[in-house]
Design a protein around this motif. Structure first.
Motif, PDB file in Angstrom:
ATOM      1  N   ARG A   1     -31.018 -35.507 -36.408  1.00 25.26           N
ATOM      2  CA  ARG A   1     -31.966 -36.397 -37.065  1.00 25.26           C
ATOM      3  C   ARG A   1     -32.960 -35.620 -37.920  1.00 25.26           C
ATOM      4  NH1 ARG A   1     -35.872 -40.323 -33.622  1.00 25.26           N
ATOM      5  NH2 ARG A   1     -36.622 -38.270 -32.966  1.00 25.26           N
ATOM      6  N   GLY A   2     -33.219 -34.388 -37.540  1.00 22.38           N
ATOM      7  CA  GLY A   2     -34.188 -33.592 -38.286  1.00 22.38           C
ATOM      8  C   GLY A   2     -33.590 -32.795 -39.425  1.00 22.38           C
ATOM      9  N   ALA A   3     -32.285 -32.474 -39.360  1.00 25.09           N
ATOM     10  CA  ALA A   3     -31.664 -31.669 -40.416  1.00 25.09           C
ATOM     11  C   ALA A   3     -31.478 -32.503 -41.674  1.00 25.09           C
ATOM     12  CB  ALA A   3     -30.316 -31.135 -39.936  1.00 25.09           C
ATOM     13  N   PRO A   4     -31.898 -32.018 -42.842  1.00 29.57           N
ATOM     14  CA  PRO A   4     -31.640 -32.761 -44.096  1.00 29.57           C
ATOM     15  C   PRO A   4     -30.147 -32.916 -44.332  1.00 29.57           C
ATOM     16  CG  PRO A   4     -33.284 -31.036 -44.434  1.00 29.57           C
ATOM     17  CD  PRO A   4     -32.697 -30.817 -43.067  1.00 29.57           C
ATOM     18  N   LEU A   5     -29.785 -34.053 -44.881  1.00 31.40           N
ATOM     19  CA  LEU A   5     -28.368 -34.359 -45.073  1.00 31.40           C
ATOM     20  C   LEU A   5     -27.697 -33.339 -45.989  1.00 31.40           C
ATOM     21  CD1 LEU A   5     -25.871 -36.141 -44.826  1.00 31.40           C
ATOM     22  CD2 LEU A   5     -26.812 -37.590 -46.637  1.00 31.40           C
TER      23      LEU A   5
ATOM     24  N   VAL B   1     -28.489 -30.202 -46.545  1.00 28.60           N
ATOM     25  CA  VAL B   1     -28.330 -28.927 -45.827  1.00 28.60           C
ATOM     26  C   VAL B   1     -27.153 -29.012 -44.861  1.00 28.60           C
ATOM     27  CG1 VAL B   1     -29.421 -27.355 -44.185  1.00 28.60           C
ATOM     28  CG2 VAL B   1     -30.764 -28.316 -46.070  1.00 28.60           C
ATOM     29  N   LEU B   2     -27.054 -30.123 -44.148  1.00 27.53           N
ATOM     30  CA  LEU B   2     -25.947 -30.305 -43.219  1.00 27.53           C
ATOM     31  C   LEU B   2     -24.606 -30.324 -43.949  1.00 27.53           C
ATOM     32  CD1 LEU B   2     -25.395 -30.811 -40.204  1.00 27.53           C
ATOM     33  CD2 LEU B   2     -25.589 -33.255 -40.669  1.00 27.53           C
ATOM     34  N   LEU B   3     -24.568 -30.974 -45.092  1.00 25.08           N
ATOM     35  CA  LEU B   3     -23.337 -31.035 -45.876  1.00 25.08           C
ATOM     36  C   LEU B   3     -22.931 -29.648 -46.363  1.00 25.08           C
ATOM     37  CD1 LEU B   3     -21.147 -32.731 -47.279  1.00 25.08           C
ATOM     38  CD2 LEU B   3     -22.739 -33.048 -49.178  1.00 25.08           C
ATOM     39  N   TYR B   4     -23.880 -28.868 -46.854  1.00 29.64           N
ATOM     40  CA  TYR B   4     -23.570 -27.511 -47.317  1.00 29.64           C
ATOM     41  C   TYR B   4     -23.135 -26.610 -46.174  1.00 29.64           C
ATOM     42  CZ  TYR B   4     -25.358 -28.278 -52.049  1.00 29.64           C
ATOM     43  OH  TYR B   4     -25.526 -28.714 -53.336  1.00 29.64           O
ATOM     44  N   LEU B   5     -23.764 -26.765 -44.999  1.00 31.61           N
ATOM     45  CA  LEU B   5     -23.383 -25.934 -43.858  1.00 31.61           C
ATOM     46  C   LEU B   5     -21.941 -26.210 -43.437  1.00 31.61           C
ATOM     47  CD1 LEU B   5     -26.578 -25.985 -41.597  1.00 31.61           C
ATOM     48  CD2 LEU B   5     -25.611 -24.033 -42.819  1.00 31.61           C
ATOM     49  N   ILE B   6     -21.537 -27.466 -43.467  1.00 31.17           N
ATOM     50  CA  ILE B   6     -20.169 -27.815 -43.075  1.00 31.17           C
ATOM     51  C   ILE B   6     -19.177 -27.401 -44.151  1.00 31.17           C
ATOM     52  CG2 ILE B   6     -18.616 -29.751 -42.581  1.00 31.17           C
ATOM     53  CD1 ILE B   6     -20.971 -31.150 -41.243  1.00 31.17           C
ATOM     54  N   TYR B   7     -19.507 -27.671 -45.413  1.00 30.46           N
ATOM     55  CA  TYR B   7     -18.547 -27.438 -46.494  1.00 30.46           C
ATOM     56  C   TYR B   7     -18.424 -25.949 -46.852  1.00 30.46           C
ATOM     57  CZ  TYR B   7     -16.179 -28.034 -50.984  1.00 30.46           C
ATOM     58  OH  TYR B   7     -15.284 -27.969 -52.022  1.00 30.46           O
TER      59      TYR B   7
ATOM     60  N   ALA C   1     -20.447 -34.791 -42.197  1.00 33.23           N
ATOM     61  CA  ALA C   1     -21.883 -34.580 -42.365  1.00 33.23           C
ATOM     62  C   ALA C   1     -22.643 -35.902 -42.298  1.00 33.23           C
ATOM     63  CB  ALA C   1     -22.150 -33.882 -43.696  1.00 33.23           C
ATOM     64  N   LEU C   2     -22.154 -36.914 -42.984  1.00 32.91           N
ATOM     65  CA  LEU C   2     -22.820 -38.214 -42.956  1.00 32.91           C
ATOM     66  C   LEU C   2     -22.775 -38.832 -41.560  1.00 32.91           C
ATOM     67  CD1 LEU C   2     -21.497 -39.614 -46.346  1.00 32.91           C
ATOM     68  CD2 LEU C   2     -23.904 -39.338 -45.757  1.00 32.91           C
ATOM     69  N   SER C   3     -21.657 -38.670 -40.868  1.00 33.83           N
ATOM     70  CA  SER C   3     -21.532 -39.242 -39.525  1.00 33.83           C
ATOM     71  C   SER C   3     -22.495 -38.572 -38.547  1.00 33.83           C
ATOM     72  CB  SER C   3     -20.094 -39.097 -39.026  1.00 33.83           C
ATOM     73  OG  SER C   3     -19.191 -39.799 -39.851  1.00 33.83           O
ATOM     74  N   LEU C   4     -22.586 -37.250 -38.598  1.00 30.42           N
ATOM     75  CA  LEU C   4     -23.490 -36.545 -37.690  1.00 30.42           C
ATOM     76  C   LEU C   4     -24.949 -36.879 -37.991  1.00 30.42           C
ATOM     77  CD1 LEU C   4     -21.762 -33.044 -37.552  1.00 30.42           C
ATOM     78  CD2 LEU C   4     -21.878 -34.737 -35.722  1.00 30.42           C
ATOM     79  N   ASN C   5     -25.284 -36.957 -39.272  1.00 31.66           N
ATOM     80  CA  ASN C   5     -26.655 -37.303 -39.641  1.00 31.66           C
ATOM     81  C   ASN C   5     -26.998 -38.719 -39.197  1.00 31.66           C
ATOM     82  OD1 ASN C   5     -28.557 -38.498 -42.100  1.00 31.66           O
ATOM     83  ND2 ASN C   5     -29.124 -36.446 -41.422  1.00 31.66           N
ATOM     84  N   SER C   6     -26.068 -39.647 -39.402  1.00 29.41           N
ATOM     85  CA  SER C   6     -26.308 -41.027 -38.978  1.00 29.41           C
ATOM     86  C   SER C   6     -26.342 -41.139 -37.459  1.00 29.41           C
ATOM     87  CB  SER C   6     -25.218 -41.939 -39.550  1.00 29.41           C
ATOM     88  OG  SER C   6     -25.362 -43.260 -39.089  1.00 29.41           O
ATOM     89  N   ALA C   7     -25.493 -40.387 -36.776  1.00 32.02           N
ATOM     90  CA  ALA C   7     -25.443 -40.453 -35.317  1.00 32.02           C
ATOM     91  C   ALA C   7     -26.764 -40.052 -34.686  1.00 32.02           C
ATOM     92  CB  ALA C   7     -24.317 -39.572 -34.784  1.00 32.02           C
TER      93      ALA C   7
ATOM     94  N   THR D   1     -24.668 -41.460 -49.231  1.00 31.08           N
ATOM     95  CA  THR D   1     -23.357 -41.107 -49.774  1.00 31.08           C
ATOM     96  C   THR D   1     -23.458 -40.463 -51.149  1.00 31.08           C
ATOM     97  OG1 THR D   1     -23.124 -43.360 -50.675  1.00 31.08           O
ATOM     98  CG2 THR D   1     -22.184 -42.932 -48.498  1.00 31.08           C
ATOM     99  N   SER D   2     -24.592 -40.650 -51.823  1.00 34.36           N
ATOM    100  CA  SER D   2     -24.739 -40.030 -53.150  1.00 34.36           C
ATOM    101  C   SER D   2     -24.725 -38.513 -53.070  1.00 34.36           C
ATOM    102  CB  SER D   2     -26.042 -40.502 -53.803  1.00 34.36           C
ATOM    103  OG  SER D   2     -27.161 -40.162 -53.008  1.00 34.36           O
ATOM    104  N   ALA D   3     -25.022 -37.948 -51.886  1.00 36.05           N
ATOM    105  CA  ALA D   3     -24.981 -36.488 -51.736  1.00 36.05           C
ATOM    106  C   ALA D   3     -23.556 -35.958 -51.753  1.00 36.05           C
ATOM    107  CB  ALA D   3     -25.673 -36.068 -50.444  1.00 36.05           C
ATOM    108  N   ALA D   4     -22.564 -36.818 -51.525  1.00 38.92           N
ATOM    109  CA  ALA D   4     -21.172 -36.356 -51.495  1.00 38.92           C
ATOM    110  C   ALA D   4     -20.715 -35.848 -52.853  1.00 38.92           C
ATOM    111  CB  ALA D   4     -20.256 -37.489 -51.025  1.00 38.92           C
ATOM    112  N   SER D   5     -21.375 -36.253 -53.925  1.00 37.32           N
ATOM    113  CA  SER D   5     -20.993 -35.761 -55.253  1.00 37.32           C
ATOM    114  C   SER D   5     -21.225 -34.260 -55.396  1.00 37.32           C
ATOM    115  CB  SER D   5     -21.780 -36.509 -56.332  1.00 37.32           C
ATOM    116  OG  SER D   5     -23.177 -36.301 -56.175  1.00 37.32           O
ATOM    117  N   MET D   6     -22.029 -33.685 -54.505  1.00 36.25           N
ATOM    118  CA  MET D   6     -22.303 -32.252 -54.563  1.00 36.25           C
ATOM    119  C   MET D   6     -21.129 -31.413 -54.076  1.00 36.25           C
ATOM    120  SD  MET D   6     -25.287 -32.490 -55.831  1.00 36.25           S
ATOM    121  CE  MET D   6     -25.786 -30.784 -55.799  1.00 36.25           C
ATOM    122  N   VAL D   7     -20.135 -32.044 -53.446  1.00 38.60           N
ATOM    123  CA  VAL D   7     -18.972 -31.290 -52.957  1.00 38.60           C
ATOM    124  C   VAL D   7     -17.694 -31.844 -53.591  1.00 38.60           C
ATOM    125  CG1 VAL D   7     -20.017 -30.500 -50.808  1.00 38.60           C
ATOM    126  CG2 VAL D   7     -18.913 -32.744 -50.883  1.00 38.60           C
ATOM    127  N   THR D   8     -17.776 -32.161 -54.860  1.00 43.33           N
ATOM    128  CA  THR D   8     -16.641 -32.509 -55.728  1.00 43.33           C
ATOM    129  C   THR D   8     -16.003 -33.857 -55.402  1.00 43.33           C
ATOM    130  OG1 THR D   8     -14.898 -31.441 -54.418  1.00 43.33           O
ATOM    131  CG2 THR D   8     -16.115 -30.046 -55.957  1.00 43.33           C
TER     132      THR D   8
END
Length: 247
Positions: free
Chosen positions: A62-66, A68-74, A102-108, A168-175
């Motif tokens: 809940r505290g990690a920015p989405l 950052v979480l997306l970049y860490l996973i990708y 990333a979106l699922s973990l952030n939402s969870a 979901t708009s953050a997903a554009s950062m990973v193509t």
């Protein structure tokens, strides 16, 4: 500021991006709910290690920015050799899977706290009444605890649904070619920075409007008292003529 010709030319690409956004949103919402449910139970557990695990999961995701979480996973997970040479790499090498994860973990993280709080808010008297009536633990949970907790959690969960859609708009950062990436493609093709972004914003607003209406309908369905509307004053029966007093 807004060019109708640019909008019509980019409409097919925006429509395709909207479909991808809705797919990403649905999968992330489902994944977040499946992860959040056991975490919520762990958060309310009497077993201390499980309770601390639930608290730690919620605190981290809940505290990690989405982003950052997306970049860490990708970008971060490929740094581990045991993942690159494992069967999981078939999935983790796909940008779509990384974005959904990333979106699922952030939402969870948010949904687990909402569910845990709603379960704690169920009145103890209702649970005791079910126990006195002889209901088993499973039936007690299914018939009393879960319906009441769902009514409590629904409004906060509706806000989280909106946040997932916007996230979901953050997903554009990973193509991933979602709605935001489609708007950027129209901008790169036309050199018009306003029309595609305004169009994407309008589409997001329409989707959010539909989602909030659906959540409102679900809330009225789960709460019978909200379906009881007071009568309109015009429909109230008018009093008849009063008899004259007898002198």
């Amino acid at each position: 500021m807004f060019s109708l010709d640019t909008f019509l030319a980019g409409l097919p690409l925006l429509a395709q991006g909207t479909i991808e956004t809705l797919k990403l949103f649905a999968m992330s919402l489902l994944g977040g709910g499946l992860i959040a449910l056991p975490v919520a139970f762990a958060r309310n557990s009497r077993f201390a290690p499980a309770r601390w695990f639930g608290y730690g999961f919620i605190f981290v995701f809940r505290g990690a920015p989405l982003l950052v979480l997306l970049y860490l996973i990708y970008y971060g997970l490929p740094q581990f050799d045991f993942l690159r040479y494992s069967p999981l790499w078939i999935l983790l090498s796909e940008p779509y899977v990384c974005a959904v994860l990333a979106l699922s973990l952030n939402s969870a993280g948010y949904v687990a706290e909402i569910l845990a709080g709603a379960l704690r808010a169920v009145p103890r008297g209702e649970i005791e009444a079910g126990e006195v009536a002889g209901l088993g633990r499973l039936r007690l949970f299914r018939s009393i605890v879960m319906p009441h907790a769902a009514r409590i959690a629904l409004r906060a969960y509706g806000n989280e649904v909106v946040f997932v859609l916007k996230g979901t708009s953050a997903a554009s950062m990973v193509t991933i070619i979602d709605l935001m990436a489609s708007a950027n493609s129209v901008y790169f093709n036309t050199y018009d920075p306003f029309t595609p972004l305004i169009s994407a914003g309008i589409i997001y607003l329409l989707l959010i409007f539909v989602l909030t209406r659906v959540v409102g309908m679900a809330e009225r369905w789960l709460s019978p008292e909200l379906r009881l509307r007071p009568r309109s004053p015009s429909r109230l029966r008018r009093p008849g003529p009063q008899p004259r007093p007898i002198l």
